[in-house]
Design a protein around this motif. Structure first.
Motif, PDB file in Angstrom:
ATOM      1  N   SER A   1      24.775 -21.648 -50.141  1.00  0.00           N
ATOM      2  CA  SER A   1      23.966 -22.757 -49.626  1.00  0.00           C
ATOM      3  C   SER A   1      24.356 -24.024 -50.366  1.00  0.00           C
ATOM      4  CB  SER A   1      22.477 -22.465 -49.793  1.00  0.00           C
ATOM      5  OG  SER A   1      22.167 -22.122 -51.139  1.00  0.00           O
ATOM      6  N   ALA A   2      24.279 -25.148 -49.684  1.00  0.00           N
ATOM      7  CA  ALA A   2      24.754 -26.396 -50.282  1.00  0.00           C
ATOM      8  C   ALA A   2      23.960 -27.580 -49.769  1.00  0.00           C
ATOM      9  CB  ALA A   2      26.237 -26.606 -49.968  1.00  0.00           C
ATOM     10  N   LEU A   3      23.790 -28.572 -50.636  1.00  0.00           N
ATOM     11  CA  LEU A   3      23.250 -29.882 -50.289  1.00  0.00           C
ATOM     12  C   LEU A   3      24.284 -30.914 -50.696  1.00  0.00           C
ATOM     13  CD1 LEU A   3      19.585 -29.529 -51.640  1.00  0.00           C
ATOM     14  CD2 LEU A   3      20.320 -29.392 -49.251  1.00  0.00           C
ATOM     15  N   PHE A   4      24.484 -31.934 -49.860  1.00  0.00           N
ATOM     16  CA  PHE A   4      25.468 -32.955 -50.207  1.00  0.00           C
ATOM     17  C   PHE A   4      24.957 -34.323 -49.759  1.00  0.00           C
ATOM     18  CE2 PHE A   4      26.595 -31.123 -46.119  1.00  0.00           C
ATOM     19  CZ  PHE A   4      26.740 -32.225 -45.297  1.00  0.00           C
ATOM     20  N   ALA A   5      25.454 -35.330 -50.435  1.00  0.00           N
ATOM     21  CA  ALA A   5      25.087 -36.710 -50.114  1.00  0.00           C
ATOM     22  C   ALA A   5      26.275 -37.611 -50.393  1.00  0.00           C
ATOM     23  CB  ALA A   5      23.880 -37.152 -50.932  1.00  0.00           C
ATOM     24  N   GLU A   6      26.295 -38.754 -49.716  1.00  0.00           N
ATOM     25  CA  GLU A   6      27.437 -39.657 -49.819  1.00  0.00           C
ATOM     26  C   GLU A   6      26.973 -41.095 -49.560  1.00  0.00           C
ATOM     27  OE1 GLU A   6      31.775 -40.235 -47.543  1.00  0.00           O
ATOM     28  OE2 GLU A   6      30.402 -38.611 -46.969  1.00  0.00           O
ATOM     29  N   PHE A   7      27.479 -42.023 -50.354  1.00  0.00           N
ATOM     30  CA  PHE A   7      27.208 -43.456 -50.168  1.00  0.00           C
ATOM     31  C   PHE A   7      28.534 -44.191 -49.999  1.00  0.00           C
ATOM     32  CE2 PHE A   7      23.415 -42.095 -52.408  1.00  0.00           C
ATOM     33  CZ  PHE A   7      22.396 -42.806 -51.785  1.00  0.00           C
ATOM     34  N   ASN A   8      28.575 -45.111 -49.062  1.00  0.00           N
ATOM     35  CA  ASN A   8      29.718 -46.010 -48.925  1.00  0.00           C
ATOM     36  C   ASN A   8      29.219 -47.424 -49.214  1.00  0.00           C
ATOM     37  OD1 ASN A   8      32.608 -46.163 -48.135  1.00  0.00           O
ATOM     38  ND2 ASN A   8      31.795 -47.632 -46.665  1.00  0.00           N
ATOM     39  N   VAL A   9      29.674 -47.996 -50.337  1.00  0.00           N
ATOM     40  CA  VAL A   9      29.117 -49.252 -50.840  1.00  0.00           C
ATOM     41  C   VAL A   9      30.162 -50.361 -50.736  1.00  0.00           C
ATOM     42  CG1 VAL A   9      28.008 -50.379 -52.795  1.00  0.00           C
ATOM     43  CG2 VAL A   9      27.758 -47.901 -52.475  1.00  0.00           C
TER      44      VAL A   9
END
Length: 852
Positions: free
Chosen positions: A523-531
């Motif tokens: 199981s996995a959780l992921f997040a990403e920001f493009n700034v």
């Protein structure tokens, strides 16, 4: 030949005129990110191979296309690896660090790994199970992406993108054959059809099917290898197999010249020896490329539920069969053994002619070696059924772009073998004298059939997945929108690779075993920001937390940046941490029995020639994951709108690399670790023992160069030049547990890793004609046993010429290896290295295409 976009970062750099229209470009997803962006070039190097380039290549499979890219440094295998538990398959090893470190996706989603492991430990996706006709483009992400996709993306990601919409019908047929008298031919056909446009009709449906058939290529079909006489080559000898002798002295021949056996000088096979021996040419019993039959189908249906939501179904199915001569007829001797399932060990079967046996005229029992030629060569067929069913819904809600999908995928193997030998019947004929070992023409077909053994080995790998992701521009910053994406994934992997009942019961002589029975959930959780930091400078930050049911947790962060320093200059870079979870074969309770070729200086019979010995490999439930640190830096320079130069540097450092000691190292260190080797009473190696361990570090670095230039003239048409060149700077691993790092770049210490590999092409389009000339280059590499000796560099040219006969009909003529270059001699591989070269020589094909 193929158009790598140096990376999803530089269309504006490669074509500065596009920079002023950037606001008008569609927002798209690029492999390596979950955030939709307007730039087609991101912060990571992505090579894009379009449908047009796939057709221009003349290649008939996804495997052939991908294995030709320069980033495929080494340690990847296709169906030429006939001695494998995964025979007939094909994988990809970006940066040379193993197929298990390259993630293969179809339409951005995972598919099941092959039913069993390559080289006992590597789980991988079989490229031969994936469709070719349905491919719209292939994106190759050439940096680590564990933060986005998971632990098997350490070296990079290949995303095979199939057509979502297609209208009309496209039919292709291709036929080809070797020009060198090998007798090998290949036929393929493909159909693609579709109807409906999502925006206009509210639905779309695309269906494709492709099929391929190719003849088997034996070593005896190839002129320079058919006699197995390599005495004119560097450290070469007469590569014949010695057999039919008494005791351990090959010069004490038994039975005389019969069948394929001939009397040859012992010294021709093993320099320094005297006398004569009985031996045979193994070439007729060696398959270089299996005969194959494959059929793939793919279907994609999309239905618009409302203005903001659509549902989709994605189906893949394939059937593959590979036929090969597994080996020469079985040779029995004092190292003939069977599996004892009760003790989980091998038992030796005495190969001794008793007093009174017709083949033993003496007054004492006679140990002997003999090959059972009249039983026929040992044959193998691998049948693989693969499928994936995926259903999902995607859309836009409150400014969020979201996608939810569930899928199930499976790879199922049925491997059958013929003309193996029944241990119990063998013991009977030894005792009762009913089988003549040395004049086999005297044997009845009834006794032969008693000895013959056919078996079935089943294996299956399954994958269940649930994916959800969502992305949105959170708010507008001075330099642009702040992009955000997040998601969750769950998958369950299972591998059940068994052996035959004949092996488990101790019936099969000289068994091979690769039992894997394990499963895990992830199981996995992921997040990403493009700034967007300032105009022309953006930073992307990503992180992924994984939980593995069998070893625990891991976190993978990644940071990247792209800077459009000038209209003609793009600067990019990424830094990340990743991990590779131990594969199910490495970490589950399993034992493998395999056979490896070793060069043993202490061998009393063939000290200068490789011979097969047994290797017993044991899994290790205490393994830790491999951890990695990745760094990628690059620039793209575009002097004009029709030219670009991309230069990228990569570095991968892995800790806790999982592996086993090489046979060469085990033999060299026998004095300090004698328990790893078993020898018979005559001093010949019978068994090597090894276990998976976290051995130490691996350091890999190199550069990729991408050059493109386009010329256009009203009268002369369009000329496109493209070149991709990869240089391995360092490829270092320990040779054994706790040993210092040894740099294997440009050697075959850790599989052949040439320092240089390149693909360059020139395409000329003029009116109804189009021609592409492609140069494939593999650099030389040194022999690990004698670093002052090397395998020569290898260059081939391919050419394709197409004629658009009518708007609907096209004819293409294809020649691969135009100059008929021979694979370079490699004495460590007893001929040539099948991971780097193809033995077929010149191969010409004709392709017909018609569109309705």
């Amino acid at each position: 030949m193929f158009k790598p976009l140096a990376i999803s970062l530089a269309i504006a750099a490669a074509f500065p005129a596009f920079a002023h229209a950037e606001e008008e470009m569609l927002r798209v997803n690029v492999t390596g990110s979950n955030i939709r962006v307007s730039e087609k070039e991101g912060a990571s190097a992505v090579q894009v191979i379009t449908a047009k380039e796939l057709k221009a290549s003349g290649k008939t499979s996804v495997s052939d296309v991908l294995r030709a890219i320069s980033a495929n440094s080494g340690n990847s295998y296709n169906e030429q690896y006939t001695g494998s538990f995964s025979a007939g398959t094909s994988g990809l090893s970006l940066r040379g660090i193993g197929q298990k470190n390259t993630l293969i996706l179809v339409n951005g989603k995972r598919v099941a790994s092959y039913a069993t492991a390559q080289n006992l430990q590597e789980t991988f996706v079989d490229l031969n199970s994936l469709p070719m006709a349905a491919v719209q483009r292939i994106e190759v992400l050439k940096d680590g992406a564990s933060s986005v996709y998971g632990s098997d993306a350490v070296a990079g990601v290949v995303n095979i993108i199939l057509y979502k919409e297609f209208t009309g019908t496209d039919i292709t047929a291709q036929w080809g054959g070797s020009t060198e008298g090998t007798g090998q031919h290949e036929k393929s056909a493909a159909l693609q059809t579709g109807f409906g446009k999502l925006e206009e009709d509210g639905y779309s449906l695309v269906f494709s099917v492709d099929a391929q058939q190719r003849d088997k290529l034996q070593q005896s079909d190839v002129a320079w290898m058919r006699d197995a006489d390599f005495r004119k080559q560097q450290r070469g000898s007469l590569g014949w197999a010695i057999t039919n002798y008494a005791g351990t002295d090959p010069t004490k021949t038994l039975g005389g010249v019969r069948g394929p056996l001939q009397l040859v000088n012992y010294g021709d096979i093993t320099p320094g020896k005297t006398g004569q021996v009985l031996a045979y040419n193994p070439s007729p019993y060696k398959t270089l490329i299996p005969g194959i039959q494959r059929i793939h189908s793919a279907a994609r249906g999309t239905l618009k539920l409302n203005a903001d939501t659509e549902a989709y179904v994605d189906l893949l199915h394939s059937y593959s069969r590979a036929d090969q001569t597994f080996s020469a007829p079985l040779t029995v001797n004092n190292a003939t053994r069977v599996w004892n399932n009760a003790t989980q060990a091998l038992d030796t079967i005495p190969v001794v002619l008793p007093v009174g046996h017709p083949n033993n005229p003496g007054a004492t029992p006679l140990p002997f070696t003999a090959t059972l030629f009249d039983l026929g060569p040992r044959l193998k067929q691998d049948k693989v059924t693969f499928y994936r069913a995926l259903a999902g819904v995607k859309g836009t809600l409150a400014g969020w772009d979201w996608d939810a999908a569930v899928g199930h995928s499976s790879s199922k193997l049925e491997e059958t073998v013929q003309n193996f030998v029944n241990r119990y019947e063998f013991q009977k004929v030894l005792a009762d004298g009913s089988y003549n070992f040395f004049d086999q023409s005297q044997n009845s077909e009834a006794v032969r059939n008693r000895l013959r053994l056919s078996t079935l080995r089943p294996a299956e790998s399954t994958l269940d997945t649930v994916d959800f992701s969502a992305a949105k521009d959170l708010w507008q910053l001075p330099a642009g929108p702040l992009g955000f994406a997040a998601g969750a994934q769950w998958r369950r992997e299972k591998m059940d690779s068994q052996t035959s009942t004949a092996v488990l019961s101790g019936t099969e002589l000289r068994p091979a075993i690769n039992i894997i029975n394990g499963s895990r959930s992830v199981s996995a959780l992921f997040a990403e920001f493009n700034v967007p930091v300032v105009k022309d400078l953006s930073v992307n930050l990503a992180g992924r937390a994984d939980h593995y049911s069998d070893f625990g947790n891991a976190f993978s962060p990644k940071a990247s940046a792209r800077y459009q320093a000038a209209p003609w200059l793009l600067v990019r870079g990424t830094v990340s941490r990743g991990f590779r979870a131990p594969s199910l074969p490495e970490i589950t309770q399993s034992t493998a029995v395999s056979y490896v070729s070793v060069l043993d200086p202490r061998d009393p019979i063939t000290p200068t020639q490789t011979r097969g010995v047994t290797a017993i490999t044991i899994a290790n439930t205490a393994l830790r994951p491999e951890r990695s640190n990745n760094l990628n830096l690059g620039v793209v320079v575009s002097p004009t709108s029709s030219s670009s130069i991309g230069l990228d540097y990569y570095r991968i450092r892995q800790d806790g690399v999982i592996g086993t000691e090489s046979a060469t190292t085990t033999i060299a260190n026998e004095a300090t670790a004698p328990q790893k080797i078993t020898r018979d009473a005559d001093g010949r190696i019978t068994t090597l023992y090894r276990q998976y361990r976290n051995q130490g570090q691996r350091e890999v670095s190199g550069i990729d160069l991408d050059l493109r230039q386009r010329f256009t003239d009203k009268d002369w048409g369009k000329l496109t030049l493209a070149g991709q060149l990869s240089r391995v700077l360092r490829f270092a691993e320990p040779l054994s547990d706790g040993a210092p790092l040894t740099d294997g770049a440009g050697t075959n210490y850790f599989g052949s890793i040439p320092k240089w590999r390149g693909v360059s092409s020139a395409t000329w389009e003029q009116g109804k004609w189009s021609s592409t000339l492609t140069w494939n280059y593999v650099g030389s590499y040194a022999q690990n046993t004698h670093l002052d000796e090397s395998v020569a560099a290898f260059s081939t040219f391919d050419v394709t010429t197409s004629w658009q006969v009518t708007p609907a009909a096209n004819v293409t003529f294809i020649v691969q290896n135009l100059a008929n270059k021979r694979a370079p001699w490699d004495y460590s591989a007893s001929g040539f290295d099948y991971t780097q070269a193809d033995p077929r020589g010149r191969f010409a094909s004709l392709k017909l295409n018609y569109k309705f």
